[in-house]
Design a protein around this motif. Structure first.
Motif: not given
Length: 443
Positions: A280, A283, A305, A307
């Motif tokens: 994450p 990002k 994107f 995670a």
């Protein structure tokens, strides 16, 4: 020439080089390009197009050049190898000082460079001269330097970061390789925290944990280095038939960082959409990179994107393509198998994993093929080593071994790894570049 027939290597190399130069010259004339000249301060157009025949010719010239160097003066060649650590030092110093951007499109003397970098003039000049010997930068007058096509490459932040990674973590780890190969608690294990890196940095953390928990500055540099994956981009983009995929095909870039490996692909091939998966914390970096370097892809809404930790079962199920570039080589077999199993668990019968890596090829020449068969296009002609003297792949292999006990893999290694994950290698996509794409599907 037969393997055991010691013919005239110089004459054989002359023939290969002459034929290859003619092919390159014909291509330059066809495209109305200037001759190749390292004195040029502009990137040559040849670098940004890909033609299989020309690429073969350039590879023959390059491989022949290395063999000529060793053939013509063996002792000097051995000394070059022993002392080439200084070459990396010179590159590291000039990258840290950002000399390529400092020079930009002008020539400066060492005194002016010293004033801008804070490094004493004679010392910075000696580092630059060492690089000029390798055709990186040009000395145009006594202690006066300017950029050329090679030094311009180091205007890139990601490439300078890669030099730093090689000069520090990789080099320090390599210096401890002998101890790692002999210490009883290190020599017989593939544990990610029992590599030469752990001896060099006196830590029980693997290199990625060390970056995160102890040296986030090095981790930031490593992430920057990994983002700049577009070397030989035209050749890389020609490695797989992306244009033949159906419209709106989703490519899931597993462990893709900021998308450095896949944004060039979706930028060129409009039939693809992209989902970059990484931790994450990447990002915001992904969206910043996308906005800065690939605004048209951003405007087209074809990239996003997610995670995702690749050591957990993937949350995007039944994707047409899961793509991994330079991911598996960072992990020993146990971790690489787990990573692939986490993808296999969510694949459909139509899904495929595309693994883009440098493959290890033998330096010996097989005698199994009949004499009258057509030579394989990816095997170098004699007297060259059949794998073209793939020194970069071997260097990368020793780099990941020293840093995290991993490896560059052979074709059989990939097949065995896939089988342990419930997959099968369906095809091996290749061109004359240094990378392959291993296509894996469910059993």
């Amino acid at each position: 020439m037969k393997e055991n027939n010691l013919g005239d290597s110089l004459e054989s190399l002359r023939g290969l080089i002459n034929i290859s130069i003619d092919i390159v010259k014909e291509d330059l004339i066809t495209h109305h390009d200037s001759p190749l000249n390292l004195a040029s301060s502009r990137r040559h157009p040849l670098r940004d197009r890909y033609d299989e025949k020309v690429a073969q010719a350039l590879k023959r010239i390059s491989s022949a050049g290395v063999m000529l160097r060793a053939l013509c003066d063996p002792e000097a060649w051995i000394h070059d190898i022993m002392f080439n650590f200084s070459d990396l030092t010179a590159l590291f110093v000039t990258c840290q000082a950002d000399v390529a951007n400092l020079l930009n499109n002008q020539a400066l003397d060492a005194t002016a460079i010293a004033e801008k970098t804070g490094i004493e003039a004679d010392k910075i000049s000696r580092h630059l001269r060492a690089l000029c010997n390798m055709h990186i930068f040009r000395e145009v007058a006594p202690n006066v330097y300017e950029n050329n096509e090679l030094s311009l490459l180091f205007q890139s932040e990601s490439r300078r970061a890669l030099v730093g990674l090689c000069a520090e973590e990789s080099r320090l780890a390599s210096c401890q390789m002998w101890e790692a190969l002999n210490r009883p608690d290190f020599r017989d294990t593939e544990a990610v925290n029992k590599a030469a890196f752990n001896i060099a940095y006196e830590t029980d953390l693997n290199i990625f944990q060390y970056w995160e928990q102890v040296r986030p500055d090095l981790g930031k540099r490593g992430a920057c280095a990994f983002a700049g994956k577009g070397l030989n981009e035209a050749q890389y983009l020609a490695l797989y038939p992306w244009a033949e995929e159906p419209d709106h095909t989703l490519v899931v870039d597993v462990g893709g960082g900021v998308g450095g490996a896949t944004l060039p692909i979706v930028s060129k091939f409009q039939n693809l959409t992209l989902l970059v998966q990484d931790l994450p914390e990447n990002k915001e970096k992904f969206w910043a990179f996308l906005k800065k370097d690939y605004p048209r892809v951003l405007e087209s809404n074809r990239a996003s994107f997610q995670a995702q930790n690749f050591f957990e079962v993937n949350t995007t199920k039944n994707a047409p393509i899961y793509f991994l570039r330079h991911v598996l080589h960072d992990w020993p077999d146990a971790e690489a198998t787990k990573l692939l199993k986490n993808l296999a668990a969510v694949m459909s019968a139509r899904s495929k994993i595309l693994i883009c890596e440098h493959i290890v090829l033998p330096t010996y020449r097989s005698n199994s093929a009949p004499d009258d068969t057509e030579p394989e296009p990816f095997i170098a002609p004699e007297p060259l080593l059949p794998n073209w003297g793939a020194s970069f792949t071997s260097r990368l292999d020793l780099h990941v071994l020293s840093c995290i006990n991993s490896k560059q893999r052979t074709e059989d290694d990939f097949k065995n790894l896939a089988a342990r994950a419930g997959l099968t290698v369906a095809f091996m996509w290749r061109n004359v570049g240094d990378e392959v794409i291993v296509e894996c599907r469910l059993h």
